[in-house]
Design an enzyme around this catalytic site. Structure first.
Site, PDB file in Angstrom:
ATOM      1  N   PRO A 174       0.796  -1.229   0.000  1.00 19.33           N
ATOM      2  CA  PRO A 174       0.000   0.000   0.000  1.00 19.33           C
ATOM      3  C   PRO A 174       0.827   1.277   0.000  1.00 19.33           C
ATOM      4  CG  PRO A 174      -0.727  -1.534   1.714  1.00 19.33           C
ATOM      5  CD  PRO A 174       0.578  -2.035   1.200  1.00 19.33           C
ATOM      6  N   GLU A 175       0.132   2.379  -0.216  1.00 11.92           N
ATOM      7  CA  GLU A 175       0.717   3.712  -0.073  1.00 11.92           C
ATOM      8  C   GLU A 175       1.308   3.861   1.326  1.00 11.92           C
ATOM      9  OE1 GLU A 175      -0.654   8.418  -0.522  1.00 11.92           O
ATOM     10  OE2 GLU A 175      -2.198   6.861  -0.322  1.00 11.92           O
ATOM     11  N   ALA A 176       2.530   4.379   1.390  1.00 13.07           N
ATOM     12  CA  ALA A 176       3.179   4.730   2.659  1.00 13.07           C
ATOM     13  C   ALA A 176       3.271   3.555   3.629  1.00 13.07           C
ATOM     14  CB  ALA A 176       2.457   5.910   3.318  1.00 13.07           C
TER      15      ALA A 176
END
Length: 321
Positions: A53-55
């Protein structure tokens, strides 16, 4: 004649995994160990590509205000930013070396959402890894959304890669960048086949967005989001409203894998951490483009065209005499 290779229209099957999991905040070692568990699980299932996922590394600080109000920042918020900055990683650097090793150890291509540190500025980025070649490069989010802008800098056109790999042409567009039609068009123009969409958006409308992109670009879309509970955060998110217990879900995930037809192949997953997997038939890309090739037979360059500036925007340039 026997040495003439088959063309790119031949079908190729690729098994992929999207990871839905939360960051271990402010603990890079523990986050990398958690990543390895999911990478191993995906490899054990025969997956050749794993998307996070993002970040995922560094964390998406959902609900934190970092002491920011219009015109000022609090000392407590500055200290929180210092901790967040320390949890970010440099590219390339020791963390990317560790991720490259995980990619090699488990023989998977790896697409990792992370917070990148360069000097005093942070970027929401995605790093790409080849099990044989190691770290390939990165994409920096072009425009952070809303309050993200006081945490993250803006990327530029120098980090818009699409990598031609053994499993297909891979690139990434992060979260609400996917609502930027010109950025999507740039990726289609580069021939993207496996369009990775790490995100922090768990709303129903996100699935509509990624299904549209898959049909528009005639590509596979791999959407990865974190599943987070209150217990995953070292602070109480300001947007959480009334006090909640540690088991309260703050982000429900919704990770999914979409075919070029817009069909949902796997997910959306809303029931906790875990893997979302599917087998992709790259021949479906050509089948979809027979109907609609957005930068090919369905384009009208005589009427509409896009210019992309891929030069890095450097603040300081040193000219050698």
């Amino acid at each position: 004649m026997d040495n003439i290779p088959n063309g790119p229209s031949d079908s190729k099957k690729v098994k992929v995994a999207v990871v839905q999991a939360a960051t271990v905040f402010y603990d890079l070692k523990a986050t990398l160990e958690k990543a390895e568990r999911f990478i191993k699980e995906a490899a054990d299932h025969g997956c050749q590509l794993v998307v996070f996922p993002e970040a995922f590394i560094g964390g998406y600080p959902r609900g934190s205000n970092f002491g920011v109000v219009m015109g000022s920042r609090s000392p407590e918020g500055k200290e929180e930013f210092r901790k967040y900055h320390a949890a970010a990683v440099e590219l390339p650097g020791p963390a990317s070396d560790a991720l490259a090793q995980l990619s090699a150890n488990h023989n998977v291509f790896l697409v990792m959402g992370l917070i990148e540190r360069e000097g005093g500025t942070l970027y929401c980025s995605v790093a790409f890894f080849d099990p044989l070649k190691g770290y390939l490069g990165k994409h920096r989010k072009l425009t952070p959304t809303a309050a993200e802008r006081y945490l993250w800098g803006c990327g530029d056109g120098s980090t818009l890669p699409v990598f031609d790999t053994e499993v297909g042409k891979i690139g990434a567009v992060i979260c609400w960048e996917n609502r930027m039609p010109l950025l999507r068009t740039a990726m289609y123009g580069k021939g993207i086949q496996i369009y990775c969409a790490p995100t922090a958006d768990a709303r129903d409308s996100w699935i509509a967005t990624v299904r549209h992109i898959a049909m528009e670009g005639a590509c596979f879309v791999l959407s990865a989001n974190q599943f987070c509970r209150q217990s995953d955060y070292p602070f109480l998110p300001e947007t959480s409203g009334e006090a909640k217990d540690e088991s309260s879900v703050l982000c429900r995930g919704g990770s999914a894998i979409i075919a070029p037809s817009g069909e949902v192949l796997a997910g959306p997953k809303y029931d906790g951490e875990g893997l979302v997997t599917a087998e992709l038939d790259l021949g479906d890309i050509v089948r979809a483009k027979f109907d609609f090739d957005v930068v090919g037979h369905y384009a009208r360059p005589d009427v509409l065209s896009l210019r992309v500036n891929e030069k890095p925007n450097s603040t300081v340039t040193f000219l050698t005499p």
